[in-house]
Design an enzyme around this catalytic site. Structure first.
Site, PDB file in Angstrom:
ATOM      1  N   SER A 145      30.997  39.748  37.802  1.00 16.80           N
ATOM      2  CA  SER A 145      31.875  40.808  38.275  1.00 16.80           C
ATOM      3  C   SER A 145      32.338  40.433  39.681  1.00 16.80           C
ATOM      4  O   SER A 145      32.677  39.268  39.934  1.00 16.80           O
ATOM      5  CB  SER A 145      31.121  42.141  38.229  1.00 16.80           C
ATOM      6  N   TYR A 159      42.932  42.925  39.681  1.00 16.13           N
ATOM      7  CA  TYR A 159      41.603  42.304  39.756  1.00 16.13           C
ATOM      8  C   TYR A 159      40.524  43.381  39.884  1.00 16.13           C
ATOM      9  O   TYR A 159      39.489  43.325  39.214  1.00 16.13           O
ATOM     10  CB  TYR A 159      41.566  41.349  40.956  1.00 16.13           C
ATOM     11  N   LYS A 163      37.455  43.995  37.167  1.00 17.14           N
ATOM     12  CA  LYS A 163      36.029  43.865  37.484  1.00 17.14           C
ATOM     13  C   LYS A 163      35.288  45.193  37.306  1.00 17.14           C
ATOM     14  O   LYS A 163      34.108  45.190  36.922  1.00 17.14           O
ATOM     15  CB  LYS A 163      35.852  43.300  38.888  1.00 17.14           C
TER      16      LYS A 163
HETATM   17  N1  LIG Z   1      34.670  33.072  45.136  1.00 15.40           N
HETATM   18  C1  LIG Z   1      34.516  34.346  45.449  1.00 15.40           C
HETATM   19  O1  LIG Z   1      34.576  34.725  46.639  1.00 15.40           O
HETATM   20  C2  LIG Z   1      34.271  35.368  44.372  1.00 15.40           C
HETATM   21  C3  LIG Z   1      33.965  36.678  44.767  1.00 15.40           C
HETATM   22  C4  LIG Z   1      33.723  37.631  43.797  1.00 15.40           C
HETATM   23  C5  LIG Z   1      33.791  37.294  42.466  1.00 15.40           C
HETATM   24  N2  LIG Z   1      34.094  36.011  42.096  1.00 15.40           N
HETATM   25  C6  LIG Z   1      34.151  35.715  40.668  1.00 15.40           C
HETATM   26  O2  LIG Z   1      33.362  34.589  40.396  1.00 15.40           O
HETATM   27  C7  LIG Z   1      33.856  33.948  39.226  1.00 15.40           C
HETATM   28  C8  LIG Z   1      33.945  32.451  39.468  1.00 15.40           C
HETATM   29  O3  LIG Z   1      34.888  32.248  40.498  1.00 15.40           O
HETATM   30  P1  LIG Z   1      34.812  31.025  41.515  1.00 15.40           P
HETATM   31  O4  LIG Z   1      34.933  31.608  42.869  1.00 15.40           O
HETATM   32  O5  LIG Z   1      33.695  30.139  41.196  1.00 15.40           O
HETATM   33  O6  LIG Z   1      36.221  30.360  41.191  1.00 15.40           O
HETATM   34  P2  LIG Z   1      36.676  28.835  40.937  1.00 15.40           P
HETATM   35  O7  LIG Z   1      38.151  28.912  40.857  1.00 15.40           O
HETATM   36  O8  LIG Z   1      36.058  27.924  41.939  1.00 15.40           O
HETATM   37  O9  LIG Z   1      36.061  28.515  39.508  1.00 15.40           O
HETATM   38  C9  LIG Z   1      36.499  29.197  38.358  1.00 15.40           C
HETATM   39  C10 LIG Z   1      36.708  28.223  37.238  1.00 15.40           C
HETATM   40  O10 LIG Z   1      37.200  28.973  36.108  1.00 15.40           O
HETATM   41  C11 LIG Z   1      38.222  28.225  35.504  1.00 15.40           C
HETATM   42  N3  LIG Z   1      39.161  29.115  34.822  1.00 15.40           N
HETATM   43  C12 LIG Z   1      40.066  29.935  35.385  1.00 15.40           C
HETATM   44  N4  LIG Z   1      40.795  30.532  34.445  1.00 15.40           N
HETATM   45  C13 LIG Z   1      40.345  30.083  33.255  1.00 15.40           C
HETATM   46  C14 LIG Z   1      40.730  30.310  31.910  1.00 15.40           C
HETATM   47  N5  LIG Z   1      41.761  31.116  31.606  1.00 15.40           N
HETATM   48  N6  LIG Z   1      40.053  29.679  30.933  1.00 15.40           N
HETATM   49  C15 LIG Z   1      39.025  28.834  31.225  1.00 15.40           C
HETATM   50  N7  LIG Z   1      38.637  28.572  32.490  1.00 15.40           N
HETATM   51  C16 LIG Z   1      39.292  29.184  33.488  1.00 15.40           C
HETATM   52  C17 LIG Z   1      38.901  27.472  36.634  1.00 15.40           C
HETATM   53  O11 LIG Z   1      39.602  26.331  36.186  1.00 15.40           O
HETATM   54  C18 LIG Z   1      37.732  27.138  37.558  1.00 15.40           C
HETATM   55  O12 LIG Z   1      37.217  25.842  37.285  1.00 15.40           O
HETATM   56  C19 LIG Z   1      35.164  34.636  38.880  1.00 15.40           C
HETATM   57  O13 LIG Z   1      34.952  35.552  37.805  1.00 15.40           O
HETATM   58  C20 LIG Z   1      35.521  35.368  40.148  1.00 15.40           C
HETATM   59  O14 LIG Z   1      36.301  36.509  39.884  1.00 15.40           O
HETATM   60  C21 LIG Z   1      34.335  35.043  43.020  1.00 15.40           C
END
Ligand SMILES: NC(=O)c1ccc[n+]([C@@H]2O[C@H](COP(=O)([O-])OP(=O)(O)OC[C@H]3O[C@@H](n4cnc5c(N)ncnc54)[C@H](O)[C@@H]3O)[C@@H](O)[C@H]2O)c1
Length: 255
Positions: A145, A159, A163
């Site tokens: 989330s 977004y 979530k």
């Molecule tokens: N980074 C942050 O600050 C943060 C904060 C809160 C929540 N999140 C959540 O954490 C999760 C992971 O994010 P992250 O920060 O590691 O991002 P990231 O972009 O580094 O990694 C996410 C990966 O998911 C893949 N992806 C995206 N869309 C896709 C699709 N349609 N099909 C298959 N793969 C797909 C991307 O290619 C990428 O490799 C997400 O759900 C994001 O919403 C991240």
């Protein structure tokens, strides 16, 4: 104390776990930790070269990769096929940001894409792996989330909506399948250093969110810190935990 990179050898020996978004950030760190702890991982991502880099780095016969867009139904089927048997765990990590667009500036394409990837794909993949978990009488699903799933001041409207819905999906799934031995929890990250793209596409949103983000956001976490929470929820260490939305945010949600 450690920096969240100390693993528990053998914790996932003999299990198969599906991880989405495995090519980067939190999904990659989760995959690395699972493989290090003895798991066989079906790792999925939309960017093939990220999966190739992961496979080269891990060099493990317990890693299977599936490239494809989770918003496409056949990709869900290919992931389940690649598991080639019962799935013990599922980490729905993949997600995308929305340019921080506020409601009045939302366009349908952004709304549809955010909900397709952040919510509908989570539902479809969970629905696809549940039957084998129910048959086995055990399984753990972890949805990623966000702080934006706990408040209104951490992202754009699409977004934030996605979530909050992931949290509802998590508790509903937990409720229905607790009697079957299947657990479902969510981790809600605050700010994490990853490759996620999060440019502001709205001046209004920047002006409105800026003061809150500048004041409330604790130091940025590592992807490994999130992987530690996700793998704890995937593991039997959390056997009595289901329906939880676990913030891993340095205390942001306590403000
Ligand atoms: N980074 C942050 O600050 C943060 C904060 C809160 C929540 N999140 C959540 O954490 C999760 C992971 O994010 P992250 O920060 O590691 O991002 P990231 O972009 O580094 O990694 C996410 C990966 O998911 C893949 N992806 C995206 N869309 C896709 C699709 N349609 N099909 C298959 N793969 C797909 C991307 O290619 C990428 O490799 C997400 O759900 C994001 O919403 C991240």
């Amino acid at each position: 104390m450690n920096d969240a990179t100390t693993t528990t050898p053998g914790r996932f020996a003999g299990t198969t776990v599906v991880v989405t978004g495995a090519g980067a950030g939190i999904g990659r760190a989760t995959t690395e930790r699972l493989v290090a702890e003895g798991c066989r991982v079906v790792a999925s991502d939309v960017v093939p070269k990220r999966l190739d880099a992961l496979a080269a780095a891990l060099d493990s016969d317990r890693l299977v990769t599936v490239a494809g867009d989770l918003a496409d139904r056949p990709v869900i089927d290919r992931i389940v096929s690649a598991a080639d048997g019962p799935v013990d765990g599922l980490a729905n990590v993949a997600g995308i940001m929305d340019g921080f667009l506020p409601t009045a500036e939302l366009d349908d394409d952004v709304w549809d894409r955010i909900l397709a990837v952040n919510l509908t794909a989570v539902m479809r993949l969970t629905r696809a792996v549940l039957p084998s978990m129910i048959t086995a009488g055990k399984g753990s699903i972890v949805n990623v989330s966000s702080e934006a799933g706990l408040r209104g001041s951490a992202a754009g409207t699409a977004y934030t909506t996605s979530k909050h819905a992931v949290n509802g999906f998590t508790v509903s799934t937990a409720f229905f399948y607790a009697p079957a031995g299947v657990r479902c929890n969510a981790v809600a990250p605050g700010a994490v250093a990853t490759s996620i793209e999060a440019p502001f596409r709205s001046q209004y949103a920047g002006d409105r969110l800026g003061p809150y983000l500048q004041t409330n956001v604790p130091p940025i976490a590592t992807a490994q810190q999130l992987a530690a929470a996700i793998t704890w929820l995937l593991s039997d260490d959390s056997a009595n935990v289901t329906g939880a939305i676990l913030p891993s945010d340095g205390g942001w949600s306590a403000i």
